[in-house]
Write an enzyme that holds these catalytic residues in place. Sequence first.
Site, short mmCIF file in Angstrom:
data_model
loop_
_atom_site.label_atom_id
_atom_site.label_comp_id
_atom_site.label_asym_id
_atom_site.label_seq_id
_atom_site.Cartn_x
_atom_site.Cartn_y
_atom_site.Cartn_z
N LYS A 109 0.81 -1.23 0.00
CA LYS A 109 0.00 0.00 0.00
C LYS A 109 0.84 1.27 0.00
CE LYS A 109 -4.41 -1.85 1.19
NZ LYS A 109 -5.44 -2.16 2.19
N ARG A 155 -3.86 -10.14 4.75
CA ARG A 155 -4.28 -10.13 3.34
C ARG A 155 -3.09 -9.61 2.53
NH1 ARG A 155 -6.20 -6.74 -0.47
NH2 ARG A 155 -7.90 -7.44 -1.79
N1 HH2 Z 1 -7.49 -3.68 0.69
C1 HH2 Z 1 -7.80 -3.69 -0.62
C2 HH2 Z 1 -8.93 -4.38 -1.08
N2 HH2 Z 1 -9.70 -5.09 -0.23
N3 HH2 Z 1 -10.15 -5.86 1.96
C3 HH2 Z 1 -9.84 -5.88 3.26
N4 HH2 Z 1 -10.59 -6.60 4.12
N5 HH2 Z 1 -8.76 -5.19 3.76
C4 HH2 Z 1 -7.95 -4.45 2.96
O1 HH2 Z 1 -7.01 -3.82 3.48
C5 HH2 Z 1 -8.25 -4.39 1.56
C6 HH2 Z 1 -9.38 -5.12 1.09
C7 HH2 Z 1 -6.93 -2.95 -1.59
O2 HH2 Z 1 -5.93 -3.78 -2.12
P1 HH2 Z 1 -5.98 -4.49 -3.56
O3 HH2 Z 1 -7.10 -5.49 -3.62
O4 HH2 Z 1 -4.65 -5.06 -3.88
O5 HH2 Z 1 -6.20 -3.31 -4.57
P2 HH2 Z 1 -7.48 -2.82 -5.38
O6 HH2 Z 1 -8.54 -2.47 -4.39
O7 HH2 Z 1 -6.96 -1.66 -6.17
O8 HH2 Z 1 -7.94 -3.98 -6.24
#
Ligand code: HH2
Length: 256
Positions: A203, A237
């Site tokens: 992040k 995660r």
């Molecule tokens: N962060 C992201 C997405 N979903 N869910 C939970 N429970 N906690 C988190 O910190 C979280 C989440 C963001 O990360 P990522 O899926 O890699 O990116 P994007 O939302 O751009 O797909």
Amino acid sequence: MGVVNVTPDSFSDGGRYLDARAAIAHGEELRRDGAEILDVGGESTRPGAEPVGEAEELRRVVPVVEALAREGLVSIDTSKAAVAAAAIYAGATMLNDVTALRGDAAMAGLCAEREVGVVLMHMPGNPRTMQDDPRYGDVVDDVKAFLAERVEYALAAGIGEERLWLDPGIGFGKTLEHNLELLRRLGELRELGRPLVIGASRKSFIGKVDGSTVDERIGGSIASAVLAAAEGADVLRVHDVAETAQALTVTNAVLG
Ligand code: HH2
């Protein structure tokens, strides 16, 4: 928990696994690397991301969930009840909803009826507005109060308490200082009595600490994961499962 993003625009791996076959192969690899849960998502939640229509989100995630759920645990990362319903039908046993059941009025009832696990995450506002000057009294106390309120809401909707998991939402409506404070004082959220999920992987707060680009954040991601685990996080995660698993194995060997 390994991240499987079936999206063109996720902040760290957008476009790499948009094709179902690539996403499934990636999920299988993460499982070999040590992931116990695969979190499949079809809509990016990064600040300013464009919303995805229901039909497109369904098209992206359902075949991937179906294939990966045959061999192990899958959570569906969505805020849409129709997508969650289809994913549960395809084999997902957990909902990861970044809106904590506030995004779709039908979501809580669906989860109660289908008896799935639910990750309730803290986010002020929505992904398009959340980074507009976030402010808190005390960030940990405010996140804790929000999560306690969402637990009450979920219980009132008939979701069993034993199915609830809580996440402070690192990077969702938080400044660098807010994110660092939450990681530092994560243990205080244990007072809510439910397992904690942490998503710090790759992040932007890591880049704000050292100037790294998204591809250069493995060290910072692992440091965050190890510190979160030491503070009592139950689920991490992450995108880089093998490296994180090794770091945790060594941490456990040292700390016993
Ligand atoms: N962060 C992201 C997405 N979903 N869910 C939970 N429970 N906690 C988190 O910190 C979280 C989440 C963001 O990360 P990522 O899926 O890699 O990116 P994007 O939302 O751009 O797909």
